[in-house]
Design a protein around this motif. Structure first.
Motif, PDB file in Angstrom:
ATOM      1  N   UNK A 180       0.829  -1.210   0.000  1.00  5.14           N
ATOM      2  CA  UNK A 180       0.000   0.000   0.000  1.00  5.14           C
ATOM      3  C   UNK A 180       0.859   1.254   0.000  1.00  5.14           C
ATOM      4  N   UNK A 181       1.946   1.254   0.776  1.00  6.86           N
ATOM      5  CA  UNK A 181       2.827   2.432   0.806  1.00  6.86           C
ATOM      6  C   UNK A 181       3.505   2.636  -0.533  1.00  6.86           C
ATOM      7  N   UNK A 182       3.862   1.541  -1.216  1.00 10.62           N
ATOM      8  CA  UNK A 182       4.520   1.665  -2.518  1.00 10.62           C
ATOM      9  C   UNK A 182       3.574   2.233  -3.579  1.00 10.62           C
ATOM     10  N   UNK A 183       2.266   2.012  -3.412  1.00  9.97           N
ATOM     11  CA  UNK A 183       1.291   2.446  -4.421  1.00  9.97           C
ATOM     12  C   UNK A 183       0.552   3.731  -4.038  1.00  9.97           C
ATOM     13  N   UNK A 184       0.839   4.320  -2.870  1.00 10.47           N
ATOM     14  CA  UNK A 184      -0.061   5.356  -2.353  1.00 10.47           C
ATOM     15  C   UNK A 184      -0.084   6.621  -3.209  1.00 10.47           C
ATOM     16  N   UNK A 185       0.982   6.941  -3.939  1.00 10.67           N
ATOM     17  CA  UNK A 185       1.006   8.163  -4.749  1.00 10.67           C
ATOM     18  C   UNK A 185       0.914   7.880  -6.239  1.00 10.67           C
ATOM     19  N   UNK A 186       0.418   6.714  -6.626  1.00 10.66           N
ATOM     20  CA  UNK A 186       0.356   6.376  -8.045  1.00 10.66           C
ATOM     21  C   UNK A 186      -0.578   7.315  -8.801  1.00 10.66           C
ATOM     22  N   UNK A 187      -1.525   7.924  -8.091  1.00 13.24           N
ATOM     23  CA  UNK A 187      -2.445   8.859  -8.741  1.00 13.24           C
ATOM     24  C   UNK A 187      -1.768  10.093  -9.301  1.00 13.24           C
ATOM     25  N   UNK A 188      -0.553  10.414  -8.832  1.00 14.52           N
ATOM     26  CA  UNK A 188       0.142  11.597  -9.354  1.00 14.52           C
ATOM     27  C   UNK A 188       0.596  11.392 -10.795  1.00 14.52           C
ATOM     28  N   UNK A 189       0.636  10.144 -11.241  1.00 10.74           N
ATOM     29  CA  UNK A 189       1.015   9.899 -12.635  1.00 10.74           C
ATOM     30  C   UNK A 189      -0.063  10.361 -13.604  1.00 10.74           C
ATOM     31  N   UNK A 190      -1.284  10.555 -13.137  1.00 13.77           N
ATOM     32  CA  UNK A 190      -2.403  10.939 -14.016  1.00 13.77           C
ATOM     33  C   UNK A 190      -2.718  12.425 -13.965  1.00 13.77           C
TER      34      UNK A 190
END
Length: 492
Positions: free
Chosen positions: A336-346
């Motif tokens: 979860x910590x590794x994926x928490x900011x994946x939304x910044x790619x969009x």
């Protein structure tokens, strides 16, 4: 007869002479003896005088000692007098205290006698109820006091333990320190390569800068070229293209365009490789390839100067350490910590906060519901449903707040450059707006079919006025409008 008389006279004279000499010798001996006796008397007199002086000095010193003893005796006597006065005052105070104690004892005796008189007239059952109420009240007060003490102790121990866990988690990480990353240096094989990069009358360097939107800086006596741009994605593509051109050695506008096109096409592969490398470093497994590609796009995204992909790797490591310390699910917290900011790619492709965008994207690709909740809740936009969600939020804060992780001035600089390009790009006919030389120059490429030569001059003045009106900046900004018409045909 006469000779006899003469002899007798001579003998008498000789005897008289001898007597005179003997008398003189005796007198000299007597004088010598008298002199020695006088010297002895004088020595004795001097000794007696010295002894008298010494005795006098001793008498003086003794008198001083007696005077000092007298003064000490007087001081001691005064001290005794003061002590006597203190003792007298203490005695008076003790007498008053004794009187007060006697009065208090008499009062207590009277109260006790009164209470005993009342007790003899009181019902025993009422006394038991009153005693029970008093004992219950005392027990309740004692329990509340002990409860508060235990709460304070538990809070203190919990705070101390939490601090130890956080410090231990941070100490296990070795994060990079953010610096001003607006330039890239590329080494050159020789000085001749500088001339090839510049080209005849500077046409190669102009074509490269216009195409990539990156400043290309060449310095004397330095066998390297510097790429300067606030946009890290532009700079990375320009770096790949320029390295390919340097390796090929043949540099001209057409080959620059071809190298730039190849660099653009290869960016997806570089994104994927960066995502796979980050997965290995963070220790996360089993992510779908679209998620890996999206994560790889974050390698060139920054937040306050901190690379987002590096921030995700560091957050995953911190979350795993924290989860292990508190007994939570280590792999869930890490993922979860590794994926928490994946939304910044969009951003800004999708509307909404990046936490919500990332959670929706992960849900679309079949991610676990607890991971989706932790991603959506790491900025408190939705409530956390698990302990791992709280750990993700803590790890995110630790990674961002550690010394050297972020630099706000770099992020402000990037935002200022983006605002400048946005202002210029809002004008009609503008195909590309590029801020260069740290924002001191704007190069504007226009559509040749929409803007003619005279319109280009007018557009340059209009853009300059728009920038002066809507943007605060130091110094001057030079606006250069580029209009280029190309005609292509294919011979078959």
């Amino acid at each position: 007869m006469e000779p006899i008389i003469i002899v007798m006279l001579l003998g008498a004279s000789l005897v008289a002479l001898l007597l005179v000499m003997f008398a003189r010798r005796e007198a000299a001996a007597e004088r010598e003896s008298a002199h020695r006796e006088a010297e002895s008397l004088r020595s004795e007199a001097r000794a007696a005088i010295a002894d008298a002086a010494r005795r006098e000095q001793q008498v003086v010193e003794r008198e001083k000692e007696i005077a000092a003893d007298h003064r000490n005796a007087q001081a001691y006597a005064r001290g005794l007098d003061e002590r006597v006065e203190v003792i007298a005052r203490d005695e008076k105070r003790l007498m008053r205290d004794r009187s007060a104690l006697d009065a208090e004892r008499n009062r207590l005796r009277a109260e006790h006698a009164q209470e005993m008189a009342q007790l003899t007239e009181t019902d025993p059952e009422a006394l038991r109820e009153e005693l029970r109420a008093q004992l219950l009240e005392q027990a309740r007060d004692a329990a509340q006091t002990e409860l508060r003490r235990l709460e304070r102790k538990s809070e203190s121990e919990a705070t101390s333990r939490a601090r130890e866990i956080l410090v231990d988690a941070m100490q296990r990480q070795t994060g990079e320190t953010t610096t001003h990353a607006t330039t890239t240096w590329i080494p050159l094989p020789n000085e001749e390569m500088k001339g090839r990069i510049i080209g005849r009358e500077g046409r190669n360097i102009r074509a490269f800068e216009s195409l990539t939107g990156v400043n290309l800086i060449l310095e004397e006596n330095v066998e390297a070229v510097q790429l300067s741009s606030f946009d890290v994605q532009r700079r990375e593509i320009a770096e790949v293209a320029l390295r390919a051109l340097i390796e090929d050695g043949r540099i001209q506008p057409q080959r620059i365009e071809a190298a730039y096109s190849r660099a653009l096409v290869g960016s997806d592969q570089r994104h994927r490789q960066a995502g796979l490398d980050a997965l290995d470093e963070a220790g996360v497994k089993g992510l779908p390839m679209p998620v890996v590609d999206t994560l790889g796009r974050l390698r060139l995204r920054t937040s306050f100067g901190q690379t987002i992909l590096g921030h995700l790797v560091e957050s995953a490591q911190l979350a795993a350490t924290l989860a292990a310390q508190v007994g939570a699910d280590v792999e869930l917290a890490r993922r979860a910590a590794f994926l928490h900011d994946i939304g910044k790619a969009f951003t800004p492709e999708r509307k909404g906060p990046h936490a919500q965008i990332g959670a929706e994207f992960l849900a679309e690709h079949g991610e676990d519901a607890m991971v989706v909740n932790a991603v959506a809740a790491h900025h408190d936009e939705v409530p956390q449903l698990t302990l791992e969600g709280v750990i993700v939020q803590i790890a995110d804060s630790l990674s961002a707040a550690r010394p050297g992780a972020r630099r706000e001035d770099l992020d402000s600089y990037v935002q200022r450059m983006e605002s400048l390009e946005k202002i210029v790009g809002s004008h009609a006919g503008v195909a590309k707006a590029i801020a260069m030389s740290a924002g001191r120059e704007m190069r504007v490429v226009v559509e040749p079919d929409e803007v003619d030569d005279e319109g280009a001059r007018v557009l340059a003045r209009t853009i300059a006025e728009h920038i002066s009106k809507d943007l605060t900046f130091p110094g001057e900004i030079k606006v250069t409008v580029i209009r280029e018409l190309r005609a292509d045909a294919v011979a078959g």
